[in-house]
Design a protein around this motif. Structure first.
Motif, PDB file in Angstrom:
ATOM      1  N   UNK A 152      11.751   1.716   1.256  1.00  0.00           N
ATOM      2  CA  UNK A 152      12.707   2.201   2.458  1.00  0.00           C
ATOM      3  C   UNK A 152      13.043   0.985   3.169  1.00  0.00           C
ATOM      4  N   UNK A 153      12.162   0.039   3.643  1.00  0.00           N
ATOM      5  CA  UNK A 153      12.479  -0.843   4.502  1.00  0.00           C
ATOM      6  C   UNK A 153      13.636  -1.913   3.939  1.00  0.00           C
ATOM      7  N   UNK A 157       0.752  -1.058  -0.115  1.00  0.00           N
ATOM      8  CA  UNK A 157      -0.166   0.064  -0.041  1.00  0.00           C
ATOM      9  C   UNK A 157       0.829   1.196  -0.016  1.00  0.00           C
ATOM     10  N   UNK A 158       2.170   1.046   0.523  1.00  0.00           N
ATOM     11  CA  UNK A 158       3.061   2.391   0.509  1.00  0.00           C
ATOM     12  C   UNK A 158       4.124   1.745  -0.190  1.00  0.00           C
ATOM     13  N   UNK A 159       4.515   2.021  -1.591  1.00  0.00           N
ATOM     14  CA  UNK A 159       5.688   1.656  -2.336  1.00  0.00           C
ATOM     15  C   UNK A 159       6.877   2.541  -1.534  1.00  0.00           C
ATOM     16  N   UNK A 164      21.053  -9.336  -2.085  1.00  0.00           N
ATOM     17  CA  UNK A 164      20.522  -9.517  -3.146  1.00  0.00           C
ATOM     18  C   UNK A 164      19.221  -9.911  -3.224  1.00  0.00           C
ATOM     19  N   UNK A 165      19.015 -10.785  -2.347  1.00  0.00           N
ATOM     20  CA  UNK A 165      17.374 -10.929  -2.148  1.00  0.00           C
ATOM     21  C   UNK A 165      16.335 -10.069  -2.119  1.00  0.00           C
ATOM     22  N   UNK A 166      16.819  -9.213  -1.062  1.00  0.00           N
ATOM     23  CA  UNK A 166      16.077  -7.885  -0.769  1.00  0.00           C
ATOM     24  C   UNK A 166      15.747  -7.222  -2.281  1.00  0.00           C
ATOM     25  N   UNK A 167      16.664  -7.056  -3.107  1.00  0.00           N
ATOM     26  CA  UNK A 167      16.721  -6.297  -4.111  1.00  0.00           C
ATOM     27  C   UNK A 167      15.774  -6.975  -5.149  1.00  0.00           C
ATOM     28  N   UNK A 168      15.593  -8.467  -5.028  1.00  0.00           N
ATOM     29  CA  UNK A 168      14.733  -8.919  -5.904  1.00  0.00           C
ATOM     30  C   UNK A 168      13.322  -9.025  -5.311  1.00  0.00           C
ATOM     31  N   UNK A 169      13.209  -8.799  -3.981  1.00  0.00           N
ATOM     32  CA  UNK A 169      11.684  -8.674  -3.574  1.00  0.00           C
ATOM     33  C   UNK A 169      11.216  -7.186  -4.126  1.00  0.00           C
ATOM     34  N   UNK A 214      21.446   3.188  15.088  1.00  0.00           N
ATOM     35  CA  UNK A 214      22.291   4.059  14.190  1.00  0.00           C
ATOM     36  C   UNK A 214      21.271   4.523  13.049  1.00  0.00           C
ATOM     37  N   UNK A 215      20.367   3.918  12.722  1.00  0.00           N
ATOM     38  CA  UNK A 215      19.108   4.224  11.995  1.00  0.00           C
ATOM     39  C   UNK A 215      18.022   4.207  12.634  1.00  0.00           C
ATOM     40  N   UNK A 216      17.261   5.379  12.916  1.00  0.00           N
ATOM     41  CA  UNK A 216      16.323   5.709  13.577  1.00  0.00           C
ATOM     42  C   UNK A 216      14.889   4.963  13.299  1.00  0.00           C
ATOM     43  N   UNK A 217      14.831   4.739  11.777  1.00  0.00           N
ATOM     44  CA  UNK A 217      13.595   4.189  11.235  1.00  0.00           C
ATOM     45  C   UNK A 217      13.704   2.400  11.596  1.00  0.00           C
ATOM     46  N   UNK A 218      14.843   1.951  11.842  1.00  0.00           N
ATOM     47  CA  UNK A 218      15.023   0.549  12.130  1.00  0.00           C
ATOM     48  C   UNK A 218      15.066   0.165  13.725  1.00  0.00           C
ATOM     49  N   UNK A 219      15.017   1.196  14.400  1.00  0.00           N
ATOM     50  CA  UNK A 219      15.258   0.969  15.898  1.00  0.00           C
ATOM     51  C   UNK A 219      14.161   0.065  16.639  1.00  0.00           C
TER      52      UNK A 219
END
Length: 350
Positions: free
Chosen positions: A93-94, A86-88, A150-155, A112-117
């Motif tokens: 980002x993730x 629903x949010x590309x 690499x797998x995250x790029x494929x997803x 170190x990355x507030x988004x992933x805290x």
């Protein structure tokens, strides 16, 4: 019934009850699952895949590999979640952040990355990396992290098509499925388990490249073939699968004919693997442990795909069933109609 030709030894089903219980505890600790059903199914998948694919695993490696395989199953599931679709930007980002973490060998703190805290998936990955680093070599860990990236790029690539409700052409699908379909992860885990590390010269050897690509592609096709029924009936109704791509590429094909083409392609690639290995025994013998690990994975993956609940369709019913045979008649010429696969064999000319 379509026959899957598999000339390699196949593993037997092992008892994994204790391993499943332990992995469930880890999944709960990191709050990776919601509910007992998902927790059990995820742990079951990780434990069964490990037991089938790594016959030479040592006792002290077992828990770490099982938990890593469970985590990969969850990462695959995250890539299919509707909330991210629903949010590309959120999806990109993730997975881009996760890829960044994988490619930074000294990264240890999510803060170190507030988004992933406090992100459960990130915290769990860092725990797994730390645990494997106790007994696996640094090059093996780095290779594994690169495989996850690499797998995250494929997803992300697949979801870009899914959000637009579009499909790639056959040759593009095969190229991307090959390079970022995820099989590099269990292959990397096999190198950790067997303590194998190829040199740069070995990795870049054309014969070794083709043999590795062939085994990886066979395993990816097995995943597509056995998961087709489940994917076809998913909530999104989107199915970026080799069988679906065949149906789009060849509109005159029936579904059964498309399944047959996928299985024929799978058999063809595996038989080409065997043929090339026989032509270059001196190369194969010097890297025997490396290829044994890969062969164990594709054999284990085949049984996993054909037997595990992860590949069942709605109401716990199985989809198509296929007969696995040792020998059969099959074309063993590189598939010239798919340039993104056929180019592998041109490496032998250089």
């Amino acid at each position: 019934m379509n026959s899957i030709i598999h000339k390699l030894p196949l593993p037997g089903i092992k008892n994994t009850e204790r391993a499943i219980t332990d992995s469930m505890d880890w999944l709960k600790k990191y709050q990776l699952t919601t509910g007992e059903h998902q927790t059990e199914n995820t742990a079951n998948a990780g434990a069964c895949f490990t037991a089938l694919s790594y016959p030479d695993i040592k006792y002290f490696q077992m828990r770490d590999i099982i938990d890593f395989c469970s985590w990969v199953c969850l990462l695959d599931d995250v890539g299919e979640e509707l909330l991210l679709h629903n949010s590309f930007p959120e999806l990109i980002n993730f997975f881009s952040g996760l890829k960044y973490i994988c490619e930074e060998p000294n990264y240890e703190k999510p803060a170190h990355l507030s988004l992933f805290y406090e992100n459960p998936m990130i915290n769990a990955l860092l725990d797994l990396k730390s645990r494997l680093s106790i007994w696996a070599e640094i090059p093996q860990i780095n290779h594994l992290m690169k495989a996850v990236g690499g797998f995250t790029s494929g997803i992300q690539w697949e979801n870009a098509f899914k959000i637009q409700n579009k499909y790639p052409d056959l040759t593009t699908f095969c190229a991307m499925r090959m390079t970022s379909g995820g099989m590099e992860i269990p292959f990397s885990l096999a190198q950790c388990v067997n303590n194998v590390q190829l040199s740069i010269m070995e990795y870049t050897n054309p014969v070794i490249q083709i043999l590795t690509k062939s085994l990886s592609f066979v395993a990816l096709l097995d995943n597509d073939i056995y998961s087709y029924e489940k994917e076809k009936g998913s909530q999104t109704t989107y199915c970026n699968n080799i069988i679906r791509i065949y149906l789009i590429s060849y509109p005159d094909l029936s579904e059964e004919q498309a399944i047959s083409k996928a299985i024929d392609l799978r058999n063809q690639i595996l038989l080409l693997y065997h043929l090339l290995k026989q032509k270059h025994p001196y190369i194969y013998e010097s890297t025997a442990l490396y290829f044994k690990g890969l062969e164990d994975v594709i054999s284990g993956n085949l049984i996993f795909c054909s037997s595990n609940k992860r590949y069942k369709v709605a109401n716990d019913k199985k989809g198509h069933d296929f007969k696995i045979i040792q020998d059969g008649k099959q074309n063993i010429i590189p598939p010239k109609d798919i340039p993104s696969i056929s180019w592998w064999w041109s490496l032998l000319d250089t």
